[in-house]
Design an enzyme around this catalytic site. Structure first.
Site, short mmCIF file in Angstrom:
data_model
loop_
_atom_site.label_atom_id
_atom_site.label_comp_id
_atom_site.label_asym_id
_atom_site.label_seq_id
_atom_site.Cartn_x
_atom_site.Cartn_y
_atom_site.Cartn_z
N CYS A 149 0.65 -1.17 -0.28
CA CYS A 149 -0.46 -0.23 -0.46
C CYS A 149 0.78 1.67 -0.18
O CYS A 149 0.77 1.83 -0.99
CB CYS A 149 -0.96 -0.42 1.59
SG CYS A 149 0.57 -1.15 2.57
N HIS B 183 -3.07 6.33 4.96
CA HIS B 183 -1.58 6.53 4.46
C HIS B 183 -1.81 7.51 3.69
O HIS B 183 -1.58 8.29 2.92
CB HIS B 183 -1.18 5.64 4.08
CG HIS B 183 -1.33 3.91 4.65
ND1 HIS B 183 -1.74 3.74 5.88
CD2 HIS B 183 -0.79 3.28 3.98
CE1 HIS B 183 -2.04 2.48 6.61
NE2 HIS B 183 -1.45 1.65 5.29
P1 NAP Z 1 -8.16 -9.35 7.67
O1 NAP Z 1 -9.69 -8.40 7.48
O2 NAP Z 1 -7.30 -9.91 8.79
O3 NAP Z 1 -9.06 -10.71 7.03
C1 NAP Z 1 -7.70 -11.50 6.54
C2 NAP Z 1 -8.43 -12.42 5.49
O4 NAP Z 1 -7.82 -13.94 5.30
C3 NAP Z 1 -9.87 -13.29 6.28
O5 NAP Z 1 -10.92 -13.06 5.16
C4 NAP Z 1 -9.73 -14.68 6.93
O6 NAP Z 1 -10.36 -15.53 6.94
C5 NAP Z 1 -8.47 -15.15 5.04
N1 NAP Z 1 -7.70 -16.33 5.72
C6 NAP Z 1 -7.30 -16.18 6.93
N2 NAP Z 1 -6.61 -17.45 7.41
C7 NAP Z 1 -6.91 -17.82 5.61
C8 NAP Z 1 -6.36 -19.07 5.22
N3 NAP Z 1 -5.50 -20.28 6.10
N4 NAP Z 1 -6.89 -19.65 3.67
C9 NAP Z 1 -8.13 -19.03 3.76
N5 NAP Z 1 -8.63 -17.94 4.43
C10 NAP Z 1 -8.00 -17.30 5.35
O7 NAP Z 1 -6.87 -8.57 6.70
P2 NAP Z 1 -6.97 -7.80 5.92
O8 NAP Z 1 -6.97 -6.52 6.40
O9 NAP Z 1 -7.71 -8.08 5.22
O10 NAP Z 1 -5.01 -8.53 5.13
C11 NAP Z 1 -5.57 -9.58 4.72
C12 NAP Z 1 -4.16 -9.93 3.30
O11 NAP Z 1 -4.55 -9.02 2.55
C13 NAP Z 1 -2.95 -9.10 4.47
O12 NAP Z 1 -2.44 -10.30 5.27
C14 NAP Z 1 -2.03 -9.24 3.62
O13 NAP Z 1 -2.15 -9.84 2.86
C15 NAP Z 1 -3.16 -8.05 2.63
N6 NAP Z 1 -2.80 -7.17 2.38
C16 NAP Z 1 -2.24 -6.03 1.59
C17 NAP Z 1 -2.25 -4.84 1.54
C18 NAP Z 1 -0.96 -4.15 0.55
O14 NAP Z 1 -0.50 -3.36 0.84
N7 NAP Z 1 -0.97 -4.58 -0.71
C19 NAP Z 1 -2.67 -4.00 2.74
C20 NAP Z 1 -3.42 -4.93 3.41
C21 NAP Z 1 -3.54 -6.29 3.32
P3 NAP Z 1 -11.69 -15.39 8.18
O15 NAP Z 1 -12.53 -14.81 8.80
O16 NAP Z 1 -11.78 -17.15 7.83
O17 NAP Z 1 -10.63 -16.24 9.43
N1 12T Z 2 2.83 -4.65 7.51
O1 12T Z 2 0.80 -6.03 2.06
O2 12T Z 2 1.63 -3.20 8.49
O3 12T Z 2 2.69 -6.00 2.37
O4 12T Z 2 0.92 -2.24 7.31
C1 12T Z 2 0.93 -3.88 4.16
C2 12T Z 2 0.63 -3.41 5.49
C3 12T Z 2 2.05 -5.84 4.97
C4 12T Z 2 2.36 -5.78 2.62
C5 12T Z 2 1.15 -3.09 8.01
C6 12T Z 2 2.54 -5.24 6.61
C7 12T Z 2 1.38 -4.92 3.66
C8 12T Z 2 1.24 -3.52 6.47
#
Ligand code: NAP
Ligand code: 12T
Length: 342
Positions: free
Chosen positions: A129, A243
């Site tokens: 992000c 951010h």
């Molecule tokens: P979140 O609200 O905690 O959501 C996590 C999601 O992953 C939930 O739907 C969860 O399902 C699912 N999950 C967890 N373990 C799993 C498994 N073993 N198999 C299938 N699904 C699983 O987190 P979020 O903020 O949405 O972020 C999710 C991910 O997006 C982060 O971990 C990161 O990799 C990515 N992200 C990227 C950016 C970026 O910079 N581009 C920014 C933010 C996040 P349940 O409901 O079943 O637990």
């Molecule tokens: N740890 O997608 O902590 O690589 O805000 C994005 C955001 C990892 C990522 C955070 C992180 C990612 C955070």
């Protein structure tokens, strides 16, 4: 127009919900949508286009017949299931950091390097992000005056990590502090309410954090600029969404603030909000739930003749995650490079 079978892995998360919002709002050509998560959420129901859809556990068979798989379920899930989904014939667009620096995986910001979608082998990575919003603002300037060095300090919201638990931690701690009660950190390494923490992602041997190092490596890969120097300090602040970044840029030649404003006014995905006389500059609060990368406080860098300083803000869940990923999917469709051949 063709329509596509879409799967969202991590559909119950913060980014997952934003995937649903963005797909609906952009009228993405979906023939069907499959909502996937872990076994914890299997059976929950979510609305997509006014239709209730049951969340399923992610298993290897989940990807049969899927054209596009949007992943935001953390690095481990991506590492395990993205190759399985690609093998099943889907194009994976992955939001985790698992695949971003793999040589065989394109890392794409559609305003910058859409052509890199072409050579995917089933997985395309969505950048971090903080990197996305910075490069959207800097690349249009870099094209006319190559950037040599970037110093960036970030002010990152709690929704960047930890999902709903992170939002909850800020709310709970804020109440506790105001009520004179002690706080206990869970998601963040210290109290985040009324505080700022210079630690995002893990520490590396060079004493940068991984988040800071991603900003260096990903910027070079996206911009095809292997020699750009980047030094970042990434800081968590008690903000829910959005951010902010203080960016100091050294160009090859001088660039006036007015020239930068003119270039950015025409740049795709960028909105300039910059008028000191009325305190006009972007803020995190105002950026939440919007799509643009906002730029303000553009000024000559007093420490370098070829330098500019600026303030860059975006919604980390939209352009920083779900929106950029859906834009990649749209680009893949436009370029006709949907089927990977596994
Ligand atoms: P979140 O609200 O905690 O959501 C996590 C999601 O992953 C939930 O739907 C969860 O399902 C699912 N999950 C967890 N373990 C799993 C498994 N073993 N198999 C299938 N699904 C699983 O987190 P979020 O903020 O949405 O972020 C999710 C991910 O997006 C982060 O971990 C990161 O990799 C990515 N992200 C990227 C950016 C970026 O910079 N581009 C920014 C933010 C996040 P349940 O409901 O079943 O637990
Ligand atoms: N740890 O997608 O902590 O690589 O805000 C994005 C955001 C990892 C990522 C955070 C992180 C990612 C955070």
């Amino acid at each position: 127009m063709s329509e596509y079978r879409v799967a969202i892995v991590g559909a119950t998360g913060l980014v997952g919900q934003e995937f649903i919002n963005v797909l609906e709002q952009r009228d993405f050509p979906m023939l069907s949508v499959k909502l996937l998560a872990s076994d914890r959420s299997a059976g929950r129901k979510l609305f997509v286009r006014h239709q209730e859809i049951e969340v399923e556990e992610t298993v290897p068979e989940s990807f049969e017949g899927i054209d596009i798989a949007l992943f935001s379920a953390g690095g481990d899930t991506s590492r395990h299931f993205a190759p399985i989904a690609a093998k099943a014939g889907a194009v994976v667009i992955d939001n985790s950091s698992a695949w971003r620096m793999e040589k065989a995986v394109p890392l794409v910001v559609p305003e910058i390097n859409p052509e890199d979608c072409k050579w995917h082998k089933g997985i395309i990575a969505n950048p971090n992000c903080s990197t996305i919003q910075m490069v959207v603002a800097l690349y249009p300037l870099h094209k006319v005056n190559p950037i040599k060095r970037i110093i960036v300090d970030t002010y990152q919201s709690v929704s960047g990590v930890g999902g709903a638990a992170a939002l909850e931690e800020l709310t709970t701690q804020a109440r506790q502090v105001l009520g004179g009660e002690p706080t206990v950190p869970h998601v963040f390494p210290h109290q985040i309410a009324f505080n700022v923490l210079p630690e995002i992602d893990v520490f590396l041997d060079n004493d940068y954090t991984k988040e800071e190092w991603k900003m260096l490596e990903e910027t070079r890969k996206i911009m095809h600029a292997d020699t750009i120097a980047v030094s970042a300090t990434c800081v968590r602040v008690p903000v829910f969404i959005g951010h902010s970044e203080a960016v100091h840029v050294e160009f090859s030649h001088p660039m006036t603030p007015d020239e930068a404003r003119q270039i950015l006014a025409r740049a795709p995905g960028v909105k300039v909000l910059d008028d000191n006389s009325v305190s006009l500059y972007p803020t995190a609060w105002q950026s939440a739930r919007t799509d643009d990368v906002f730029v303000g406080r553009i000024r000559q860098d007093a420490s370098h003749a070829n330098g500019l300083a600026m303030w860059v803000v975006a919604d980390n869940l939209r352009k920083g995650a779900a929106l950029n990923a859906v834009q990649i999917a749209e680009e893949v469709i436009k370029q006709g490079c949907l089927s990977s051949g596994g």
